[in-house]
Scaffold this motif. Structure first.
Motif, PDB file in Angstrom:
ATOM      1  N   VAL A  38       0.839  -1.203   0.000  1.00  0.00           N
ATOM      2  CA  VAL A  38       0.000   0.000   0.000  1.00  0.00           C
ATOM      3  C   VAL A  38       0.873   1.251   0.000  1.00  0.00           C
ATOM      4  O   VAL A  38       0.625   2.186  -0.771  1.00  0.00           O
ATOM      5  CB  VAL A  38      -0.972   0.003   1.206  1.00  0.00           C
ATOM      6  N   ASP A  39       1.910   1.288   0.833  1.00  0.00           N
ATOM      7  CA  ASP A  39       2.812   2.447   0.856  1.00  0.00           C
ATOM      8  C   ASP A  39       3.443   2.695  -0.513  1.00  0.00           C
ATOM      9  O   ASP A  39       3.507   3.827  -0.989  1.00  0.00           O
ATOM     10  CB  ASP A  39       3.925   2.249   1.887  1.00  0.00           C
ATOM     11  N   GLU A  40       3.938   1.630  -1.126  1.00  0.00           N
ATOM     12  CA  GLU A  40       4.601   1.770  -2.428  1.00  0.00           C
ATOM     13  C   GLU A  40       3.620   2.203  -3.516  1.00  0.00           C
ATOM     14  O   GLU A  40       3.949   3.030  -4.361  1.00  0.00           O
ATOM     15  CB  GLU A  40       5.298   0.469  -2.812  1.00  0.00           C
ATOM     16  N   MET A  41       2.413   1.645  -3.491  1.00  0.00           N
ATOM     17  CA  MET A  41       1.404   2.042  -4.476  1.00  0.00           C
ATOM     18  C   MET A  41       1.017   3.504  -4.279  1.00  0.00           C
ATOM     19  O   MET A  41       0.935   4.268  -5.246  1.00  0.00           O
ATOM     20  CB  MET A  41       0.166   1.148  -4.362  1.00  0.00           C
ATOM     21  N   GLU A  42       0.793   3.909  -3.041  1.00  0.00           N
ATOM     22  CA  GLU A  42       0.425   5.300  -2.773  1.00  0.00           C
ATOM     23  C   GLU A  42       1.524   6.254  -3.205  1.00  0.00           C
ATOM     24  O   GLU A  42       1.254   7.320  -3.772  1.00  0.00           O
ATOM     25  CB  GLU A  42       0.095   5.499  -1.286  1.00  0.00           C
ATOM     26  N   TRP A  43       2.773   5.876  -2.948  1.00  0.00           N
ATOM     27  CA  TRP A  43       3.883   6.743  -3.349  1.00  0.00           C
ATOM     28  C   TRP A  43       3.959   6.845  -4.870  1.00  0.00           C
ATOM     29  O   TRP A  43       4.104   7.941  -5.416  1.00  0.00           O
ATOM     30  CB  TRP A  43       5.215   6.224  -2.787  1.00  0.00           C
ATOM     31  N   ALA A  44       3.841   5.713  -5.562  1.00  0.00           N
ATOM     32  CA  ALA A  44       3.911   5.724  -7.027  1.00  0.00           C
ATOM     33  C   ALA A  44       2.761   6.542  -7.622  1.00  0.00           C
ATOM     34  O   ALA A  44       2.960   7.293  -8.588  1.00  0.00           O
ATOM     35  CB  ALA A  44       3.884   4.296  -7.567  1.00  0.00           C
ATOM     36  N   ILE A  45       1.582   6.431  -7.055  1.00  0.00           N
ATOM     37  CA  ILE A  45       0.431   7.212  -7.528  1.00  0.00           C
ATOM     38  C   ILE A  45       0.691   8.699  -7.323  1.00  0.00           C
ATOM     39  O   ILE A  45       0.382   9.524  -8.187  1.00  0.00           O
ATOM     40  CB  ILE A  45      -0.860   6.755  -6.817  1.00  0.00           C
ATOM     41  N   VAL A  72     -10.606  10.037 -16.712  1.00  0.00           N
ATOM     42  CA  VAL A  72     -10.250   9.774 -15.324  1.00  0.00           C
ATOM     43  C   VAL A  72      -8.780  10.117 -15.143  1.00  0.00           C
ATOM     44  O   VAL A  72      -8.000  10.089 -16.108  1.00  0.00           O
ATOM     45  CB  VAL A  72     -10.505   8.292 -14.931  1.00  0.00           C
ATOM     46  N   PRO A  73      -8.376  10.427 -13.920  1.00  0.00           N
ATOM     47  CA  PRO A  73      -6.948  10.710 -13.691  1.00  0.00           C
ATOM     48  C   PRO A  73      -6.099   9.479 -14.034  1.00  0.00           C
ATOM     49  O   PRO A  73      -6.447   8.357 -13.668  1.00  0.00           O
ATOM     50  CB  PRO A  73      -6.876  11.020 -12.197  1.00  0.00           C
ATOM     51  N   LEU A  74      -5.015   9.688 -14.748  1.00  0.00           N
ATOM     52  CA  LEU A  74      -4.127   8.599 -15.141  1.00  0.00           C
ATOM     53  C   LEU A  74      -3.634   7.817 -13.927  1.00  0.00           C
ATOM     54  O   LEU A  74      -3.586   6.591 -13.945  1.00  0.00           O
ATOM     55  CB  LEU A  74      -2.928   9.141 -15.924  1.00  0.00           C
ATOM     56  N   ALA A  75      -3.292   8.524 -12.865  1.00  0.00           N
ATOM     57  CA  ALA A  75      -2.703   7.892 -11.685  1.00  0.00           C
ATOM     58  C   ALA A  75      -3.593   6.803 -11.111  1.00  0.00           C
ATOM     59  O   ALA A  75      -3.102   5.801 -10.604  1.00  0.00           O
ATOM     60  CB  ALA A  75      -2.415   8.939 -10.617  1.00  0.00           C
ATOM     61  N   ARG A  76      -4.908   6.969 -11.177  1.00  0.00           N
ATOM     62  CA  ARG A  76      -5.836   6.006 -10.588  1.00  0.00           C
ATOM     63  C   ARG A  76      -6.606   5.211 -11.638  1.00  0.00           C
ATOM     64  O   ARG A  76      -7.608   4.568 -11.317  1.00  0.00           O
ATOM     65  CB  ARG A  76      -6.785   6.720  -9.635  1.00  0.00           C
ATOM     66  N   SER A  77      -6.112   5.208 -12.859  1.00  0.00           N
ATOM     67  CA  SER A  77      -6.763   4.418 -13.908  1.00  0.00           C
ATOM     68  C   SER A  77      -6.384   2.942 -13.744  1.00  0.00           C
ATOM     69  O   SER A  77      -5.316   2.611 -13.227  1.00  0.00           O
ATOM     70  CB  SER A  77      -6.350   4.910 -15.290  1.00  0.00           C
ATOM     71  N   GLU A  78      -7.270   2.077 -14.188  1.00  0.00           N
ATOM     72  CA  GLU A  78      -7.032   0.639 -14.037  1.00  0.00           C
ATOM     73  C   GLU A  78      -5.748   0.203 -14.737  1.00  0.00           C
ATOM     74  O   GLU A  78      -4.961  -0.575 -14.195  1.00  0.00           O
ATOM     75  CB  GLU A  78      -8.219  -0.146 -14.587  1.00  0.00           C
ATOM     76  N   GLY A  79      -5.502   0.717 -15.935  1.00  0.00           N
ATOM     77  CA  GLY A  79      -4.285   0.356 -16.672  1.00  0.00           C
ATOM     78  C   GLY A  79      -3.022   0.753 -15.932  1.00  0.00           C
ATOM     79  O   GLY A  79      -2.064  -0.015 -15.842  1.00  0.00           O
ATOM     80  N   MET A  85       1.250  -2.561 -10.170  1.00  0.00           N
ATOM     81  CA  MET A  85       1.215  -3.839  -9.453  1.00  0.00           C
ATOM     82  C   MET A  85       2.211  -4.842 -10.035  1.00  0.00           C
ATOM     83  O   MET A  85       2.657  -5.729  -9.323  1.00  0.00           O
ATOM     84  CB  MET A  85      -0.196  -4.419  -9.460  1.00  0.00           C
ATOM     85  N   GLU A  86       2.570  -4.694 -11.287  1.00  0.00           N
ATOM     86  CA  GLU A  86       3.550  -5.601 -11.888  1.00  0.00           C
ATOM     87  C   GLU A  86       4.937  -5.416 -11.297  1.00  0.00           C
ATOM     88  O   GLU A  86       5.726  -6.351 -11.240  1.00  0.00           O
ATOM     89  CB  GLU A  86       3.606  -5.398 -13.408  1.00  0.00           C
ATOM     90  N   GLU A  87       5.247  -4.210 -10.832  1.00  0.00           N
ATOM     91  CA  GLU A  87       6.606  -3.932 -10.361  1.00  0.00           C
ATOM     92  C   GLU A  87       6.716  -3.617  -8.874  1.00  0.00           C
ATOM     93  O   GLU A  87       7.813  -3.533  -8.333  1.00  0.00           O
ATOM     94  CB  GLU A  87       7.206  -2.786 -11.177  1.00  0.00           C
ATOM     95  N   VAL A  88       5.573  -3.456  -8.194  1.00  0.00           N
ATOM     96  CA  VAL A  88       5.606  -2.998  -6.803  1.00  0.00           C
ATOM     97  C   VAL A  88       6.322  -3.986  -5.879  1.00  0.00           C
ATOM     98  O   VAL A  88       7.034  -3.576  -4.961  1.00  0.00           O
ATOM     99  CB  VAL A  88       4.179  -2.685  -6.292  1.00  0.00           C
ATOM    100  N   GLU A 143      -1.569 -11.322  -6.457  1.00  0.00           N
ATOM    101  CA  GLU A 143      -2.221 -12.354  -7.265  1.00  0.00           C
ATOM    102  C   GLU A 143      -3.613 -12.687  -6.730  1.00  0.00           C
ATOM    103  O   GLU A 143      -4.562 -12.818  -7.501  1.00  0.00           O
ATOM    104  CB  GLU A 143      -1.354 -13.612  -7.272  1.00  0.00           C
ATOM    105  N   GLN A 144      -3.752 -12.814  -5.435  1.00  0.00           N
ATOM    106  CA  GLN A 144      -5.025 -13.233  -4.847  1.00  0.00           C
ATOM    107  C   GLN A 144      -6.020 -12.091  -4.669  1.00  0.00           C
ATOM    108  O   GLN A 144      -7.219 -12.344  -4.519  1.00  0.00           O
ATOM    109  CB  GLN A 144      -4.788 -13.899  -3.487  1.00  0.00           C
ATOM    110  N   ASN A 145      -5.547 -10.847  -4.682  1.00  0.00           N
ATOM    111  CA  ASN A 145      -6.429  -9.710  -4.370  1.00  0.00           C
ATOM    112  C   ASN A 145      -6.346  -8.600  -5.413  1.00  0.00           C
ATOM    113  O   ASN A 145      -6.587  -7.435  -5.089  1.00  0.00           O
ATOM    114  CB  ASN A 145      -6.066  -9.142  -2.994  1.00  0.00           C
ATOM    115  N   GLU A 146      -6.045  -8.953  -6.650  1.00  0.00           N
ATOM    116  CA  GLU A 146      -5.856  -7.947  -7.698  1.00  0.00           C
ATOM    117  C   GLU A 146      -7.072  -7.032  -7.839  1.00  0.00           C
ATOM    118  O   GLU A 146      -6.933  -5.804  -7.891  1.00  0.00           O
ATOM    119  CB  GLU A 146      -5.569  -8.641  -9.025  1.00  0.00           C
ATOM    120  N   ASP A 147      -8.261  -7.595  -7.887  1.00  0.00           N
ATOM    121  CA  ASP A 147      -9.469  -6.786  -8.064  1.00  0.00           C
ATOM    122  C   ASP A 147      -9.695  -5.835  -6.893  1.00  0.00           C
ATOM    123  O   ASP A 147     -10.061  -4.665  -7.096  1.00  0.00           O
ATOM    124  CB  ASP A 147     -10.697  -7.685  -8.246  1.00  0.00           C
TER     125      ASP A 147
END
Length: 183
Positions: A38-45, A72-79, A85-88, A143-147
């Motif tokens: 979560v920390d890494e995702m928030e920082w990257a966003i 939509v804002p790029l930072a929070r887009s699904e893509g 998530m591939e690199e976090v 892997e288990q909680n991607e959605d």
């Protein structure tokens, strides 16, 4: 006979303590990986320009001539979140282990600052096995909680650590007692 019962009792007690310690240690790793994720995702966003937008929706033309496209804002887009998530989990190598002396619980903190400032690492253990365990736990969580991860980061901005790691996935049943600035 009494001696055998006493020995069996001691063996059972020892095995229970080893099992309970191992289970708690596994929970600490999973919880730490989730909180670090979560920390890494928030920082990257936060590193993405909030003005950058991306068009999403259907590019088909409706019978009335309109399109179902929204920005939509790029930072929070699904893509973008999928790319993050591939690199976090590779960033788990930047984390070390800290043991709380009062509870004997393990937490995980960054040992490498993002801006180059020095950090106090006097009570942090740096170990490649810890990093590898965190990375594996992180990959399993993704892997288990991607959605769920995409859902939280696409819409939620407050208390994602507690909501995702404690309430949604139950990886951190004890984490509501951990201060928010720690992992």
């Amino acid at each position: 006979m009494e001696h055998k019962v006493y020995i069996l009792f001691l063996c059972g007690f020892f095995c229970f303590n080893v099992f309970a310690h191992g289970a708690r240690q596994g929970q600490d790793i999973k919880c730490g990986a989730c909180r670090a994720l979560v920390d890494e995702m928030e920082w990257a966003i936060s590193q993405v320009d909030p003005k950058k937008m991306i068009q999403t929706g259907s590019f088909r033309i409706n019978p009335d001539g309109s399109q179902s496209i929204k920005e939509v804002p790029l930072a929070r887009s699904e893509g973008h979140l999928l790319e993050l998530m591939e690199e976090v989990c590779d960033r788990m190598k930047d984390y070390g282990e800290r043991v709380d002396t009062t509870t004997n619980r393990k937490t995980y903190v960054r040992h490498t600052s993002r801006d180059g400032t020095s950090m106090d690492l006097s009570d942090v253990t740096l170990d490649t096995r810890v990093s590898a365990s965190l990375k594996f736990a992180c990959e399993t969580i993704v892997e288990q909680n991607e959605d769920e991860i995409i859902e939280f980061f696409a819409h939620e901005t407050d208390n994602v650590k507690d909501k995702l790691c404690s309430k949604r996935t139950d990886l951190c049943d004890h984490a509501l007692k951990i201060p928010h600035d720690e992992l």
